[in-house]
Scaffold this motif. Structure first.
Motif, short mmCIF file in Angstrom:
data_model
loop_
_atom_site.label_atom_id
_atom_site.label_comp_id
_atom_site.label_asym_id
_atom_site.label_seq_id
_atom_site.Cartn_x
_atom_site.Cartn_y
_atom_site.Cartn_z
N ASP A 1 4.00 -0.33 -2.54
CA ASP A 1 3.51 0.95 -3.02
C ASP A 1 4.71 1.89 -3.15
OD1 ASP A 1 2.61 3.89 -2.26
OD2 ASP A 1 0.88 2.88 -3.14
N PRO A 2 4.92 2.52 -4.32
CA PRO A 2 6.12 3.33 -4.53
C PRO A 2 6.24 4.52 -3.58
CG PRO A 2 5.07 2.83 -6.62
CD PRO A 2 4.12 2.40 -5.56
N LEU A 3 5.12 5.05 -3.10
CA LEU A 3 5.17 6.24 -2.25
C LEU A 3 5.18 5.90 -0.77
CD1 LEU A 3 2.77 8.61 -4.21
CD2 LEU A 3 5.25 8.43 -4.35
N SER A 4 4.30 5.00 -0.35
CA SER A 4 4.24 4.67 1.07
C SER A 4 5.30 3.65 1.48
CB SER A 4 2.85 4.13 1.43
OG SER A 4 2.66 2.83 0.88
N GLY A 5 5.73 2.83 0.52
CA GLY A 5 6.68 1.76 0.83
C GLY A 5 6.05 0.55 1.46
N LEU A 6 4.72 0.53 1.58
CA LEU A 6 4.02 -0.59 2.20
C LEU A 6 3.81 -1.72 1.21
CD1 LEU A 6 1.33 1.37 4.24
CD2 LEU A 6 3.46 0.37 5.09
N PRO A 7 3.80 -2.99 1.67
CA PRO A 7 3.57 -4.12 0.77
C PRO A 7 2.20 -4.00 0.09
CG PRO A 7 4.39 -4.89 2.89
CD PRO A 7 4.08 -3.43 3.05
N ARG A 8 2.14 -4.48 -1.13
CA ARG A 8 0.90 -4.46 -1.90
C ARG A 8 -0.02 -5.59 -1.43
NH1 ARG A 8 -0.67 -0.09 -5.06
NH2 ARG A 8 0.94 0.47 -6.56
N SER A 9 -1.20 -5.25 -0.97
CA SER A 9 -2.13 -6.29 -0.52
C SER A 9 -2.58 -7.17 -1.68
CB SER A 9 -3.35 -5.65 0.14
OG SER A 9 -4.03 -4.80 -0.78
N GLU A 10 -2.60 -6.61 -2.90
CA GLU A 10 -3.08 -7.36 -4.05
C GLU A 10 -2.17 -8.53 -4.40
OE1 GLU A 10 -4.29 -3.02 -4.68
OE2 GLU A 10 -2.57 -4.14 -3.91
N THR A 11 -0.92 -8.49 -3.98
CA THR A 11 0.00 -9.58 -4.33
C THR A 11 0.64 -10.22 -3.10
OG1 THR A 11 1.70 -7.89 -4.69
CG2 THR A 11 0.56 -8.72 -6.62
N GLU A 12 0.19 -9.85 -1.89
CA GLU A 12 0.89 -10.35 -0.71
C GLU A 12 0.74 -11.86 -0.54
OE1 GLU A 12 -0.54 -8.38 2.74
OE2 GLU A 12 -2.62 -9.03 2.52
N ASN A 13 -0.39 -12.44 -0.98
CA ASN A 13 -0.56 -13.89 -0.87
C ASN A 13 0.44 -14.62 -1.77
OD1 ASN A 13 -2.69 -13.79 0.98
ND2 ASN A 13 -4.22 -13.58 -0.63
N GLU A 14 0.58 -14.12 -2.99
CA GLU A 14 1.56 -14.71 -3.91
C GLU A 14 2.97 -14.52 -3.36
OE1 GLU A 14 2.41 -16.82 -7.13
OE2 GLU A 14 0.68 -15.62 -7.69
N CYS A 15 3.25 -13.34 -2.80
CA CYS A 15 4.59 -13.04 -2.29
C CYS A 15 4.95 -13.89 -1.08
CB CYS A 15 4.72 -11.56 -1.94
SG CYS A 15 4.80 -10.48 -3.38
N SER A 16 3.96 -14.28 -0.27
CA SER A 16 4.25 -15.08 0.91
C SER A 16 4.90 -16.40 0.53
CB SER A 16 2.97 -15.32 1.71
OG SER A 16 2.06 -16.13 0.97
N LEU A 17 4.55 -16.93 -0.64
CA LEU A 17 5.20 -18.13 -1.15
C LEU A 17 6.45 -17.79 -1.93
CD1 LEU A 17 2.16 -20.18 -2.51
CD2 LEU A 17 3.55 -20.77 -0.53
N LEU A 18 6.39 -16.68 -2.64
CA LEU A 18 7.45 -16.33 -3.61
C LEU A 18 8.75 -15.93 -2.94
CD1 LEU A 18 8.26 -15.71 -6.54
CD2 LEU A 18 7.22 -13.46 -6.28
N LEU A 19 8.67 -15.10 -1.88
CA LEU A 19 9.89 -14.51 -1.31
C LEU A 19 10.86 -15.54 -0.76
CD1 LEU A 19 8.53 -11.23 0.30
CD2 LEU A 19 9.39 -11.66 -1.99
#
Length: 367
Positions: A342-360
């Motif tokens: 999120d650009p303001l809070s800096g928190l990870p996006r829940s909508e893409t966190e599953n994809e990111c867990s593999l991607l990062l």
């Protein structure tokens, strides 16, 4: 990242912006990413205080208002402190809407062209665009780029795929008719492609005149047919020739099951285009489809693969892994930060966190 610049119709406080910039940069660094494409000219305007283009509403809250401080100087400084490179990203031809340009001071060239009904600026569906057929337009674009290089310790210049906004013959009929009257023999399509080629070469020359080591690159659409026939962008010529680009970053925002533009096929197509060994290939991807898939939205342009992003959480992971096998792929790029955090809070996006867990992990291995 434009939404981090302004709040409540005015420029965010300098203190708040610097805190946001530091948070963004630290998040970016945590991903293993080493370069930011930083939007500086989204709509014929300027994210930074400019003598050539008006202040962007994405900074000040509305057009016709000046900057109270320079957010670009802050961001570049913060990024460099974390060893992150910053490439200045501009959209060369797309300008603001007619309602927005009415708020711009007559001191700016684009407003004078608009008010004077100059052929240099045209309106398509309520949006203003510069016409690259004219040297005066290219001079303005290059002047803005040279201003960026003069003002900042920028690490590169990048342009997006906003070229011709329409295939309508009326867009540049005056310029084309003048060209034909002077003995020109090119078809309208080839005339437009040559205008874009000239613009790209002129930008390249401007960048190199300021700093011969500074890289210049373009992120064309991932659809090569659309590039050539609709946007009039001869990407193949740029990748084979000299003095066009230092790198190409195609926006391959497709899954593997896309009916007409599968990721692997398009990636190989661009790889085969790069005949000049001095030109780097960076594969562009986006979390946008993963974001939409999380929310149950089908990829309507993907044909039989329209549900791929809904039913699979590893599309981007497989995309990154695929690029490791492309012989001349020098790196990967992602659009955009707001899908990771999120650009303001800096928190990870829940909508893409599953994809990111593999991607990062795959990104960091690629690094």
């Amino acid at each position: 990242m434009n939404e981090v610049y302004q709040s409540g119709g005015k420029q965010r406080s300098r203190t708040d912006f610097e805190l946001l910039a530091k948070r963004i940069v630290k998040n970016i660094k945590s991903l293993g990413i080493n370069t930011v494409f930083y939007q500086l000219r989204p709509n014929g305007d300027s994210i930074y205080p400019s003598d050539i283009f008006p202040a962007s509403k994405y900074v000040t809250g509305c057009y016709g208002v000046s900057h109270t401080y320079d957010p670009v100087e802050i961001f570049i400084r913060v990024a460099h402190e974390e060893m992150i490179s910053v490439h200045g990203w501009i959209n060369p031809l797309r300008c603001m809407s007619q309602s927005d340009i009415s708020m711009i001071s007559h001191d700016y060239t684009i407003k004078r062209w608009y008010d004077d009904k100059s052929p240099y600026i045209k309106v398509v569906n309520g949006i203003c665009y510069l016409d690259p057929a004219y040297s005066e337009v290219i001079n303005l674009i290059c002047g803005g780029i040279e201003e960026i290089i003069d003002k900042y310790d920028i690490d590169g210049i990048h342009i997006d795929d906003y070229f011709y906004p329409t295939t309508s013959e009326g867009f540049d009929s005056l310029a084309y008719n003048s060209y034909r009257s002077s003995g020109g023999i090119l078809s309208l399509d080839d005339f437009r492609r040559e205008n874009i080629n000239n613009m790209v070469q002129r930008i390249y020359a401007s960048v190199k005149s300021k700093n011969s080591a500074l890289p210049f690159g373009i992120s064309p659409s991932g659809n090569t047919e659309r590039n050539y026939n609709t946007l009039y962008a001869d990407v193949k010529k740029w990748c084979e020739g000299e003095c066009y680009v230092d790198y190409i970053c195609p926006q391959i925002y497709f899954g593997f099951e896309h009916s007409s533009c599968p990721f692997d096929g398009v990636a190989e197509e661009f790889s085969n285009m790069v005949k000049n060994k001095d030109i780097k290939l960076i594969i562009g991807m986006s979390l946008g489809k993963a974001f939409s898939g999380y929310n149950g939205t089908e990829d309507t342009w993907a044909g039989e693969g329209k549900r791929e992003w809904i039913e699979n959480l590893d599309v981007l992971f497989r995309s990154v892994k695929y690029t490791e096998e492309i012989e001349n792929c020098e790196g990967i790029a992602f659009f955009c930060y707001q899908y990771f955090y999120d650009p303001l809070s800096g928190l990870p996006r829940s909508e893409t966190e599953n994809e990111c867990s593999l991607l990062l992990p795959a990104i960091k291995k690629f690094e």
